[in-house]
Design a protein around this motif. Structure first.
Motif, PDB file in Angstrom:
ATOM      1  N   MET A 132       0.967  -1.342   0.170  1.00  0.00           N
ATOM      2  CA  MET A 132       0.216   0.254  -0.055  1.00  0.00           C
ATOM      3  C   MET A 132       0.971   1.030  -0.206  1.00  0.00           C
ATOM      4  SD  MET A 132      -3.451  -0.436  -0.459  1.00  0.00           S
ATOM      5  CE  MET A 132      -3.956   0.862  -0.288  1.00  0.00           C
ATOM      6  N   VAL A 133       1.433   1.130   0.841  1.00  0.00           N
ATOM      7  CA  VAL A 133       2.526   2.261   0.969  1.00  0.00           C
ATOM      8  C   VAL A 133       3.352   2.410  -0.755  1.00  0.00           C
ATOM      9  CG1 VAL A 133       5.330   3.336   1.362  1.00  0.00           C
ATOM     10  CG2 VAL A 133       4.051   2.574   3.154  1.00  0.00           C
ATOM     11  N   VAL A 134       3.692   1.492  -1.260  1.00  0.00           N
ATOM     12  CA  VAL A 134       4.101   1.581  -2.756  1.00  0.00           C
ATOM     13  C   VAL A 134       2.839   1.834  -3.666  1.00  0.00           C
ATOM     14  CG1 VAL A 134       5.216   0.738  -4.617  1.00  0.00           C
ATOM     15  CG2 VAL A 134       5.896   0.244  -2.073  1.00  0.00           C
ATOM     16  N   ASN A 135       2.477   0.982  -3.906  1.00  0.00           N
ATOM     17  CA  ASN A 135       0.580   1.626  -4.534  1.00  0.00           C
ATOM     18  C   ASN A 135       0.491   3.342  -4.527  1.00  0.00           C
ATOM     19  OD1 ASN A 135       0.636  -0.661  -5.537  1.00  0.00           O
ATOM     20  ND2 ASN A 135      -1.273  -1.159  -4.256  1.00  0.00           N
ATOM     21  N   THR A 136       0.457   4.106  -3.392  1.00  0.00           N
ATOM     22  CA  THR A 136      -0.236   5.347  -2.993  1.00  0.00           C
ATOM     23  C   THR A 136       0.949   6.047  -3.174  1.00  0.00           C
ATOM     24  OG1 THR A 136      -1.679   4.568  -0.900  1.00  0.00           O
ATOM     25  CG2 THR A 136      -0.652   6.710  -0.853  1.00  0.00           C
ATOM     26  N   ILE A 137       2.737   5.992  -2.944  1.00  0.00           N
ATOM     27  CA  ILE A 137       3.437   6.694  -3.586  1.00  0.00           C
ATOM     28  C   ILE A 137       3.349   7.105  -5.313  1.00  0.00           C
ATOM     29  CG2 ILE A 137       5.912   5.590  -3.273  1.00  0.00           C
ATOM     30  CD1 ILE A 137       5.134   9.604  -2.721  1.00  0.00           C
ATOM     31  N   ASN A 138       3.674   6.062  -5.511  1.00  0.00           N
ATOM     32  CA  ASN A 138       2.955   5.149  -6.982  1.00  0.00           C
ATOM     33  C   ASN A 138       2.176   6.714  -7.345  1.00  0.00           C
ATOM     34  OD1 ASN A 138       5.264   3.936  -8.353  1.00  0.00           O
ATOM     35  ND2 ASN A 138       4.325   1.919  -7.837  1.00  0.00           N
ATOM     36  N   ALA A 139       0.815   6.614  -7.189  1.00  0.00           N
ATOM     37  CA  ALA A 139      -0.383   7.577  -7.428  1.00  0.00           C
ATOM     38  C   ALA A 139       0.211   8.496  -7.069  1.00  0.00           C
ATOM     39  CB  ALA A 139      -1.252   7.037  -6.368  1.00  0.00           C
ATOM     40  N   TRP A 140       0.555   9.345  -6.128  1.00  0.00           N
ATOM     41  CA  TRP A 140       1.138  10.046  -5.983  1.00  0.00           C
ATOM     42  C   TRP A 140       2.768  10.934  -6.836  1.00  0.00           C
ATOM     43  CZ3 TRP A 140      -1.944  13.831  -3.348  1.00  0.00           C
ATOM     44  CH2 TRP A 140      -2.552  13.392  -2.396  1.00  0.00           C
ATOM     45  N   ASN A 141       3.030   9.886  -7.539  1.00  0.00           N
ATOM     46  CA  ASN A 141       4.129  10.014  -8.650  1.00  0.00           C
ATOM     47  C   ASN A 141       3.272  10.549  -9.407  1.00  0.00           C
ATOM     48  OD1 ASN A 141       6.771   7.934  -7.241  1.00  0.00           O
ATOM     49  ND2 ASN A 141       6.307   9.525  -6.414  1.00  0.00           N
ATOM     50  N   ARG A 142       1.713   9.601 -10.192  1.00  0.00           N
ATOM     51  CA  ARG A 142       1.504  10.634 -11.062  1.00  0.00           C
ATOM     52  C   ARG A 142       1.157  11.418 -11.317  1.00  0.00           C
ATOM     53  NH1 ARG A 142       4.079   5.376 -10.851  1.00  0.00           N
ATOM     54  NH2 ARG A 142       3.915   4.410 -12.526  1.00  0.00           N
ATOM     55  N   ILE A 143       0.300  12.133 -10.289  1.00  0.00           N
ATOM     56  CA  ILE A 143      -0.322  12.689  -9.844  1.00  0.00           C
ATOM     57  C   ILE A 143       0.742  14.985 -10.267  1.00  0.00           C
ATOM     58  CG2 ILE A 143      -1.317  15.042  -8.420  1.00  0.00           C
ATOM     59  CD1 ILE A 143      -3.163  11.558  -7.267  1.00  0.00           C
ATOM     60  N   SER A 144       1.670  13.896  -9.612  1.00  0.00           N
ATOM     61  CA  SER A 144       2.597  15.220  -9.238  1.00  0.00           C
ATOM     62  C   SER A 144       3.207  15.456 -10.232  1.00  0.00           C
ATOM     63  CB  SER A 144       3.687  14.901  -8.114  1.00  0.00           C
ATOM     64  OG  SER A 144       2.927  15.305  -7.147  1.00  0.00           O
ATOM     65  N   ILE A 145       3.856  14.337 -11.019  1.00  0.00           N
ATOM     66  CA  ILE A 145       4.447  14.550 -12.369  1.00  0.00           C
ATOM     67  C   ILE A 145       3.510  14.757 -13.837  1.00  0.00           C
ATOM     68  CG2 ILE A 145       5.652  12.890 -14.432  1.00  0.00           C
ATOM     69  CD1 ILE A 145       7.008  11.032 -12.209  1.00  0.00           C
ATOM     70  N   SER A 146       1.809  13.967 -13.956  1.00  0.00           N
ATOM     71  CA  SER A 146       1.449  14.849 -14.711  1.00  0.00           C
ATOM     72  C   SER A 146       0.377  16.373 -14.497  1.00  0.00           C
ATOM     73  CB  SER A 146       0.639  13.723 -15.276  1.00  0.00           C
ATOM     74  OG  SER A 146      -1.061  13.683 -14.248  1.00  0.00           O
ATOM     75  N   THR A 147       0.826  16.687 -13.241  1.00  0.00           N
ATOM     76  CA  THR A 147       0.364  18.367 -13.293  1.00  0.00           C
ATOM     77  C   THR A 147       1.161  19.165 -13.243  1.00  0.00           C
ATOM     78  OG1 THR A 147       0.255  18.166 -10.753  1.00  0.00           O
ATOM     79  CG2 THR A 147      -1.837  17.209 -11.562  1.00  0.00           C
ATOM     80  N   GLY A 148       2.438  18.639 -13.166  1.00  0.00           N
ATOM     81  CA  GLY A 148       3.655  20.493 -13.163  1.00  0.00           C
ATOM     82  C   GLY A 148       3.671  19.991 -12.147  1.00  0.00           C
ATOM     83  N   MET A 149       3.903  18.923 -11.061  1.00  0.00           N
ATOM     84  CA  MET A 149       4.636  19.373  -9.565  1.00  0.00           C
ATOM     85  C   MET A 149       5.905  19.709  -9.652  1.00  0.00           C
ATOM     86  SD  MET A 149       2.241  18.154  -6.968  1.00  0.00           S
ATOM     87  CE  MET A 149       3.065  18.858  -5.835  1.00  0.00           C
ATOM     88  N   TYR A 150       6.947  21.006  -9.011  1.00  0.00           N
ATOM     89  CA  TYR A 150       7.769  20.695  -9.020  1.00  0.00           C
ATOM     90  C   TYR A 150       8.443  20.466  -7.535  1.00  0.00           C
ATOM     91  CZ  TYR A 150       7.547  25.830  -9.801  1.00  0.00           C
ATOM     92  OH  TYR A 150       6.658  26.519  -9.147  1.00  0.00           O
ATOM     93  N   PRO A 151       9.613  20.840  -6.716  1.00  0.00           N
ATOM     94  CA  PRO A 151      10.643  20.910  -5.450  1.00  0.00           C
ATOM     95  C   PRO A 151      10.297  22.993  -4.929  1.00  0.00           C
ATOM     96  CG  PRO A 151      11.599  19.552  -6.843  1.00  0.00           C
ATOM     97  CD  PRO A 151      10.749  20.095  -7.529  1.00  0.00           C
ATOM     98  N   GLY A 152       9.701  23.135  -4.557  1.00  0.00           N
ATOM     99  CA  GLY A 152       8.954  24.481  -4.300  1.00  0.00           C
ATOM    100  C   GLY A 152       7.403  25.063  -4.461  1.00  0.00           C
ATOM    101  N   VAL A 153       7.052  24.378  -5.186  1.00  0.00           N
ATOM    102  CA  VAL A 153       5.850  24.402  -5.404  1.00  0.00           C
ATOM    103  C   VAL A 153       4.963  24.455  -4.428  1.00  0.00           C
ATOM    104  CG1 VAL A 153       4.866  22.495  -6.274  1.00  0.00           C
ATOM    105  CG2 VAL A 153       4.466  24.549  -6.989  1.00  0.00           C
ATOM    106  N   LYS A 154       4.257  25.989  -4.271  1.00  0.00           N
ATOM    107  CA  LYS A 154       3.399  25.838  -3.309  1.00  0.00           C
ATOM    108  C   LYS A 154       1.908  25.851  -3.974  1.00  0.00           C
ATOM    109  CE  LYS A 154       5.974  27.364  -0.487  1.00  0.00           C
ATOM    110  NZ  LYS A 154       6.782  25.920   0.306  1.00  0.00           N
ATOM    111  N   LEU A 155       0.657  24.871  -2.866  1.00  0.00           N
ATOM    112  CA  LEU A 155      -0.689  24.524  -3.737  1.00  0.00           C
ATOM    113  C   LEU A 155      -0.810  25.238  -2.389  1.00  0.00           C
ATOM    114  CD1 LEU A 155      -0.511  21.135  -5.003  1.00  0.00           C
ATOM    115  CD2 LEU A 155      -0.375  23.047  -5.939  1.00  0.00           C
ATOM    116  N   GLU A 156      -2.369  25.579  -2.766  1.00  0.00           N
ATOM    117  CA  GLU A 156      -2.933  25.792  -1.411  1.00  0.00           C
ATOM    118  C   GLU A 156      -4.900  25.066  -0.853  1.00  0.00           C
ATOM    119  OE1 GLU A 156      -4.428  30.093  -2.212  1.00  0.00           O
ATOM    120  OE2 GLU A 156      -2.331  30.717  -2.406  1.00  0.00           O
TER     121      GLU A 156
END
Length: 156
Positions: A132-156
């Motif tokens: 579940m840890v791996v599944n969850t971080i895989n999902a977060w990675n795909r969300i982050s990469i596909s939406t253009g997140m980068y280190p230091g980006v601020k989301l509200e």
């Protein structure tokens, strides 16, 4: 020669675009947090999986989370070459091997020796927690990469 990369930019704020999807991901995080797995192991796995998936935002975030738990600088520096480093315990090695198989599951599955190695150190429920840890971080990675997140980006 260094590759030239475009300046990172946020494509969209996934939290605002689909709050229910974001809440679903947070529910997975809550599950992982209550799993009983050692928090440093969880952050180590999240960092390694994020390295493998090429998610700079998540690598930076989970490396910072691991640092906040204590002195893990040596593990962070050697995480990409964990097989060749003595700083990881046998339990951590078994979890890292499983995580790498899960990231690349379509190519090699989870071979019996990897499963058996993980089961030496983790019970049945803990094994599922690791998955579940791996599944969850895989999902977060795909969300982050596909939406253009980068280190230091601020989301509200």
């Amino acid at each position: 020669m260094n590759a030239v990369h475009a300046q990172p930019h946020l494509r969209l704020n996934h939290r605002k675009a689909n709050p229910e999807a974001f809440r679903t991901m947070l529910a997975l995080e809550k599950f992982i947090g209550g799993s009983g797995l050692d928090k440093s192991l969880v952050e180590l796995l999240k960092t390694r999986v994020s390295q493998l998936n090429g998610c700079a935002y998540c690598v930076a975030a989970h490396a910072a989370d691991l640092r906040a738990l204590g002195d893990y600088e040596e593990q962070l520096l050697l995480l990409a070459v964990w097989r060749d480093s003595p700083v990881f315990t046998k339990r951590e090695r078994a979890a890292l091997e499983l995580a790498e198989c899960l990231v690349d599951i379509g190519e090699r599955g989870v071979p019996d020796p990897v499963y058996e190695g993980a089961r030496q150190y983790f019970g049945e429920a803990e094994y599922v927690d690791l998955v579940m840890v791996v599944n969850t971080i895989n999902a977060w990675n795909r969300i982050s990469i596909s939406t253009g997140m980068y280190p230091g980006v601020k989301l509200e």
